[in-house]
Design a protein around this motif. Structure first.
Motif, PDB file in Angstrom:
ATOM      1  N   ASP A  28       0.816  -1.210   0.000  1.00  0.00           N
ATOM      2  CA  ASP A  28       0.000   0.000   0.000  1.00  0.00           C
ATOM      3  C   ASP A  28       0.854   1.267   0.000  1.00  0.00           C
ATOM      4  OD1 ASP A  28      -2.320  -1.459   0.056  1.00  0.00           O
ATOM      5  OD2 ASP A  28      -2.494  -1.424   2.246  1.00  0.00           O
ATOM      6  N   ALA A  29       0.391   2.247  -0.750  1.00  0.00           N
ATOM      7  CA  ALA A  29       0.931   3.608  -0.673  1.00  0.00           C
ATOM      8  C   ALA A  29      -0.155   4.491  -0.073  1.00  0.00           C
ATOM      9  CB  ALA A  29       1.314   4.103  -2.058  1.00  0.00           C
ATOM     10  N   HIS A  30       0.233   5.421   0.771  1.00  0.00           N
ATOM     11  CA  HIS A  30      -0.734   6.276   1.465  1.00  0.00           C
ATOM     12  C   HIS A  30      -0.682   7.672   0.842  1.00  0.00           C
ATOM     13  CE1 HIS A  30      -1.243   3.138   4.490  1.00  0.00           C
ATOM     14  NE2 HIS A  30       0.042   2.916   4.271  1.00  0.00           N
ATOM     15  N   VAL A  31      -1.782   8.058   0.242  1.00  0.00           N
ATOM     16  CA  VAL A  31      -1.872   9.323  -0.480  1.00  0.00           C
ATOM     17  C   VAL A  31      -2.894  10.207   0.212  1.00  0.00           C
ATOM     18  CG1 VAL A  31      -2.361  10.392  -2.705  1.00  0.00           C
ATOM     19  CG2 VAL A  31      -1.302   8.124  -2.625  1.00  0.00           C
ATOM     20  N   LEU A  32      -2.529  11.458   0.462  1.00  0.00           N
ATOM     21  CA  LEU A  32      -3.448  12.394   1.112  1.00  0.00           C
ATOM     22  C   LEU A  32      -4.241  13.140   0.043  1.00  0.00           C
ATOM     23  CD1 LEU A  32      -4.165  13.604   3.971  1.00  0.00           C
ATOM     24  CD2 LEU A  32      -2.604  15.476   3.372  1.00  0.00           C
ATOM     25  N   ARG A  33      -5.562  13.023   0.113  1.00  0.00           N
ATOM     26  CA  ARG A  33      -6.436  13.751  -0.821  1.00  0.00           C
ATOM     27  C   ARG A  33      -7.546  14.414  -0.014  1.00  0.00           C
ATOM     28  NH1 ARG A  33      -6.148   8.778  -4.128  1.00  0.00           N
ATOM     29  NH2 ARG A  33      -4.562   9.104  -5.723  1.00  0.00           N
ATOM     30  N   SER A  34      -7.745  15.697  -0.242  1.00  0.00           N
ATOM     31  CA  SER A  34      -8.762  16.474   0.489  1.00  0.00           C
ATOM     32  C   SER A  34      -8.611  16.305   1.998  1.00  0.00           C
ATOM     33  CB  SER A  34     -10.177  16.050   0.046  1.00  0.00           C
ATOM     34  OG  SER A  34     -10.324  16.247  -1.339  1.00  0.00           O
ATOM     35  N   GLY A  35      -7.377  16.224   2.450  1.00  0.00           N
ATOM     36  CA  GLY A  35      -7.093  16.142   3.873  1.00  0.00           C
ATOM     37  C   GLY A  35      -7.293  14.779   4.491  1.00  0.00           C
ATOM     38  N   VAL A  36      -7.601  13.765   3.658  1.00  0.00           N
ATOM     39  CA  VAL A  36      -7.868  12.421   4.173  1.00  0.00           C
ATOM     40  C   VAL A  36      -6.929  11.428   3.476  1.00  0.00           C
ATOM     41  CG1 VAL A  36      -9.593  10.588   4.383  1.00  0.00           C
ATOM     42  CG2 VAL A  36     -10.275  12.992   4.597  1.00  0.00           C
ATOM     43  N   PHE A  37      -6.374  10.510   4.250  1.00  0.00           N
ATOM     44  CA  PHE A  37      -5.485   9.514   3.648  1.00  0.00           C
ATOM     45  C   PHE A  37      -6.287   8.440   2.935  1.00  0.00           C
ATOM     46  CE2 PHE A  37      -2.267  11.266   6.497  1.00  0.00           C
ATOM     47  CZ  PHE A  37      -1.205  11.341   5.606  1.00  0.00           C
ATOM     48  N   GLU A  38      -5.865   8.146   1.693  1.00  0.00           N
ATOM     49  CA  GLU A  38      -6.436   7.058   0.917  1.00  0.00           C
ATOM     50  C   GLU A  38      -5.321   6.087   0.569  1.00  0.00           C
ATOM     51  OE1 GLU A  38      -8.267   8.762  -2.486  1.00  0.00           O
ATOM     52  OE2 GLU A  38      -9.727   9.922  -1.325  1.00  0.00           O
ATOM     53  N   THR A  39      -5.705   4.842   0.372  1.00  0.00           N
ATOM     54  CA  THR A  39      -4.720   3.820   0.046  1.00  0.00           C
ATOM     55  C   THR A  39      -4.717   3.552  -1.451  1.00  0.00           C
ATOM     56  OG1 THR A  39      -5.047   2.805   2.196  1.00  0.00           O
ATOM     57  CG2 THR A  39      -4.001   1.453   0.515  1.00  0.00           C
ATOM     58  N   GLU A  40      -3.519   3.598  -2.022  1.00  0.00           N
ATOM     59  CA  GLU A  40      -3.339   3.268  -3.436  1.00  0.00           C
ATOM     60  C   GLU A  40      -2.379   2.092  -3.527  1.00  0.00           C
ATOM     61  OE1 GLU A  40      -4.451   4.661  -6.319  1.00  0.00           O
ATOM     62  OE2 GLU A  40      -5.644   6.280  -5.455  1.00  0.00           O
ATOM     63  N   ARG A  41      -2.325   1.502  -4.709  1.00  0.00           N
ATOM     64  CA  ARG A  41      -1.390   0.393  -4.913  1.00  0.00           C
ATOM     65  C   ARG A  41       0.025   0.954  -5.094  1.00  0.00           C
ATOM     66  NH1 ARG A  41       0.885  -2.073  -9.215  1.00  0.00           N
ATOM     67  NH2 ARG A  41      -0.271  -0.785 -10.694  1.00  0.00           N
ATOM     68  N   ALA A  42       0.924   0.577  -4.196  1.00  0.00           N
ATOM     69  CA  ALA A  42       2.317   0.994  -4.351  1.00  0.00           C
ATOM     70  C   ALA A  42       2.879   0.385  -5.631  1.00  0.00           C
ATOM     71  CB  ALA A  42       3.139   0.544  -3.145  1.00  0.00           C
ATOM     72  N   GLY A  43       3.730   1.134  -6.305  1.00  0.00           N
ATOM     73  CA  GLY A  43       4.277   0.681  -7.582  1.00  0.00           C
ATOM     74  C   GLY A  43       3.464   1.177  -8.765  1.00  0.00           C
ATOM     75  N   GLY A  44       2.308   1.783  -8.506  1.00  0.00           N
ATOM     76  CA  GLY A  44       1.500   2.364  -9.582  1.00  0.00           C
ATOM     77  C   GLY A  44       1.639   3.877  -9.581  1.00  0.00           C
ATOM     78  N   GLY A  45       0.721   4.549 -10.271  1.00  0.00           N
ATOM     79  CA  GLY A  45       0.696   6.011 -10.266  1.00  0.00           C
ATOM     80  C   GLY A  45       1.937   6.645 -10.831  1.00  0.00           C
ATOM     81  N   ARG A  46       2.372   6.138 -11.995  1.00  0.00           N
ATOM     82  CA  ARG A  46       3.632   6.645 -12.559  1.00  0.00           C
ATOM     83  C   ARG A  46       3.558   8.125 -12.906  1.00  0.00           C
ATOM     84  NH1 ARG A  46       5.876   3.824 -17.833  1.00  0.00           N
ATOM     85  NH2 ARG A  46       4.042   4.812 -18.755  1.00  0.00           N
ATOM     86  N   GLU A  47       4.608   8.851 -12.538  1.00  0.00           N
ATOM     87  CA  GLU A  47       4.763  10.262 -12.918  1.00  0.00           C
ATOM     88  C   GLU A  47       6.206  10.461 -13.360  1.00  0.00           C
ATOM     89  OE1 GLU A  47       2.814  13.058 -12.763  1.00  0.00           O
ATOM     90  OE2 GLU A  47       1.017  12.350 -11.713  1.00  0.00           O
ATOM     91  N   LEU A  48       6.386  11.292 -14.343  1.00  0.00           N
ATOM     92  CA  LEU A  48       7.747  11.655 -14.767  1.00  0.00           C
ATOM     93  C   LEU A  48       8.166  12.908 -14.014  1.00  0.00           C
ATOM     94  CD1 LEU A  48      10.180  11.276 -16.667  1.00  0.00           C
ATOM     95  CD2 LEU A  48       8.954  12.707 -18.324  1.00  0.00           C
ATOM     96  N   PHE A  49       9.222  12.802 -13.211  1.00  0.00           N
ATOM     97  CA  PHE A  49       9.693  13.946 -12.439  1.00  0.00           C
ATOM     98  C   PHE A  49      11.122  14.291 -12.852  1.00  0.00           C
ATOM     99  CE2 PHE A  49       6.695  12.727  -8.800  1.00  0.00           C
ATOM    100  CZ  PHE A  49       5.800  13.723  -9.148  1.00  0.00           C
ATOM    101  N   TRP A  50      11.420  15.577 -12.806  1.00  0.00           N
ATOM    102  CA  TRP A  50      12.790  16.013 -13.076  1.00  0.00           C
ATOM    103  C   TRP A  50      13.531  16.235 -11.769  1.00  0.00           C
ATOM    104  CZ3 TRP A  50       9.442  16.344 -16.925  1.00  0.00           C
ATOM    105  CH2 TRP A  50       9.936  16.094 -18.210  1.00  0.00           C
ATOM    106  N   PHE A  51      14.643  15.528 -11.638  1.00  0.00           N
ATOM    107  CA  PHE A  51      15.509  15.671 -10.475  1.00  0.00           C
ATOM    108  C   PHE A  51      16.671  16.591 -10.849  1.00  0.00           C
ATOM    109  CE2 PHE A  51      13.171  11.816  -9.778  1.00  0.00           C
ATOM    110  CZ  PHE A  51      12.954  11.790  -8.415  1.00  0.00           C
ATOM    111  N   PRO A  52      17.406  17.077  -9.829  1.00  0.00           N
ATOM    112  CA  PRO A  52      18.546  17.953 -10.150  1.00  0.00           C
ATOM    113  C   PRO A  52      19.513  17.271 -11.117  1.00  0.00           C
ATOM    114  CG  PRO A  52      18.054  18.069  -7.817  1.00  0.00           C
ATOM    115  CD  PRO A  52      17.182  16.990  -8.387  1.00  0.00           C
TER     116      PRO A  52
END
Lengths: 35, 331
Positions: free
Chosen positions: B167-191
């Motif tokens: 499980d991954a714990h994601v805060l939405r509208s001030g409430v924690f929801e559980t998502e599947r860890a390993g999902g929710g891909r986002e492309l982020f730029w690191f230094p």
């Protein structure tokens, strides 16, 4: 088997990165000062 | 033995923190490890600069700050005990459940009049500090999103892989929801030179600690980068060491803070590129120095809440940890 297929598809789904949105700038001591 | 600081469970982060405190700050340190082979390694590495013993022997009546860098459940157990004995405690947990168990010790720390610092490593830890500093630019902060690349050592690498399943714990509208860890891909730029990396939701502690530090927070997430083929190879459960050797290679964190300023929405993105073990040790050393001064707040807090974040970041810069800001992004 299904998990392996899902993992394979996730890799296949990787795409080339688009250009970076902006650039990174080091923050010096002044920039880290408390506002 | 009169060292004011004891480090219990001396892996990559604990060893480097000891070096930083002894060499950089001239603060006496006692090291405690339950493994005989590790104690011999530490004695060879440090000589007479520190005392080395088992976990029990490293703490004395002179110990004022205890740094816990062993297994997560050990950290929870030892934190409760040392707080009750009147010592400040710095912990290095990075997983959600361990952090939740430590935050539950808030009342214990308050009753003892001591500080319990939760999750003081690369991320969480330095990421909390970046979020706190970025938050100073806003009237109101309502979102904190953290991504991390890399691991400090074998245990950290095992946690990283474990955080990508379950499980991954994601805060939405001030409430924690559980998502599947390993999902929710986002492309982020690191230094630079790390650049863009695909990052996935993880069961790490950053959202929980961000909400703890900012009770009005509405949205928070934590993601970890994944190496190419890792999703496939990871399921084969092969023994793996972190990339870059036993201490890990170069890592990075990226912290995006969003909120209101002057009635309109803005975002600030801060990042650090460093070896996770080195940056974590520098952070711990600065936190120890701050705790040895009078006036530390009581209770369970995050690394960004002990002293003014800019002050701590300037000190970290002098220790070689450089912070960068992503400029010109669209938010």
């Amino acid at each position: 088997m299904g998990a392996l297929l899902a993992a394979f598809l996730r890799i296949r789904g990787s795409r080339p990165n688009p250009p970076a949105p902006g650039g990174w700038t080091d923050l010096d001591e002044d920039a880290l000062a408390e506002p | 033995m009169s060292a004011p600081v004891a480090i219990l469970g001396v892996g990559v982060i604990g060893g480097r923190a000891a070096r930083e405190l002894v060499s950089g700050d001239s603060i006496g340190v006692a090291l405690g490890s339950s493994r005989e082979q590790r104690r011999a390694e530490l004695e060879r590495a440090f000589g007479s600069a520190v005392s080395v013993s088992d976990i029990e022997g490293a703490v004395s009546r002179h110990t004022r700050v205890v740094v816990l860098s062993g297994a997560g459940d050990d950290q929870v157990r030892l934190a409760a005990r040392h707080l009750a004995d009147g010592r400040h405690v710095i912990t290095t947990v990075d997983l959600h459940d361990d952090a939740a168990a430590l935050l539950a010790l808030d009342e214990t720390a308050r009753a003892a009049g001591r500080t319990l610092l939760v999750g003081c490593c690369f991320s969480p830890g330095l990421s909390d500090l970046l979020a706190a500093h970025a938050g100073r630019s806003f009237d109101t902060v309502d979102e904190v999103h953290v991504a991390r690349h890399g691991a400090a050592g074998p245990r950290c690498e095992a946690h990283r892989r474990g955080a990508l399943v379950g499980d991954a714990h994601v805060l939405r509208s001030g409430v924690f929801e559980t998502e599947r860890a390993g999902g929710g891909r986002e492309l982020f730029w690191f230094p630079d030179p790390l650049g863009g990396r695909d990052s996935f939701l993880a069961g790490t502690a950053e959202p929980l600690l961000a909400k703890w530090a900012i009770p009005t927070l509405q949205r928070a997430s934590a993601r970890l980068t994944v190496q190419p083929l890792e999703h496939l190879v990871g399921r084969l459960d092969l023994p793996r060491r972190p990339p870059g050797g036993s201490e890990g290679g170069v890592g990075a964190i990226r912290v995006e803070v969003r909120g209101l300023l002057g009635g309109s929405r803005h975002s600030v993105v801060l990042g650090v590129l460093d070896r996770p073990g080195v940056a974590s040790a520098a952070l711990i050393a600065d936190l120890v120095v701050a705790l040895l001064e009078p006036g530390a707040p009581c209770g369970a807090i995050t690394a960004g809440s002990l002293v003014a974040p800019g002050t701590l970041l300037r000190s970290l810069r002098r220790r070689g940890v450089r912070v960068a800001e992503l400029v010109g992004h669209s938010g």
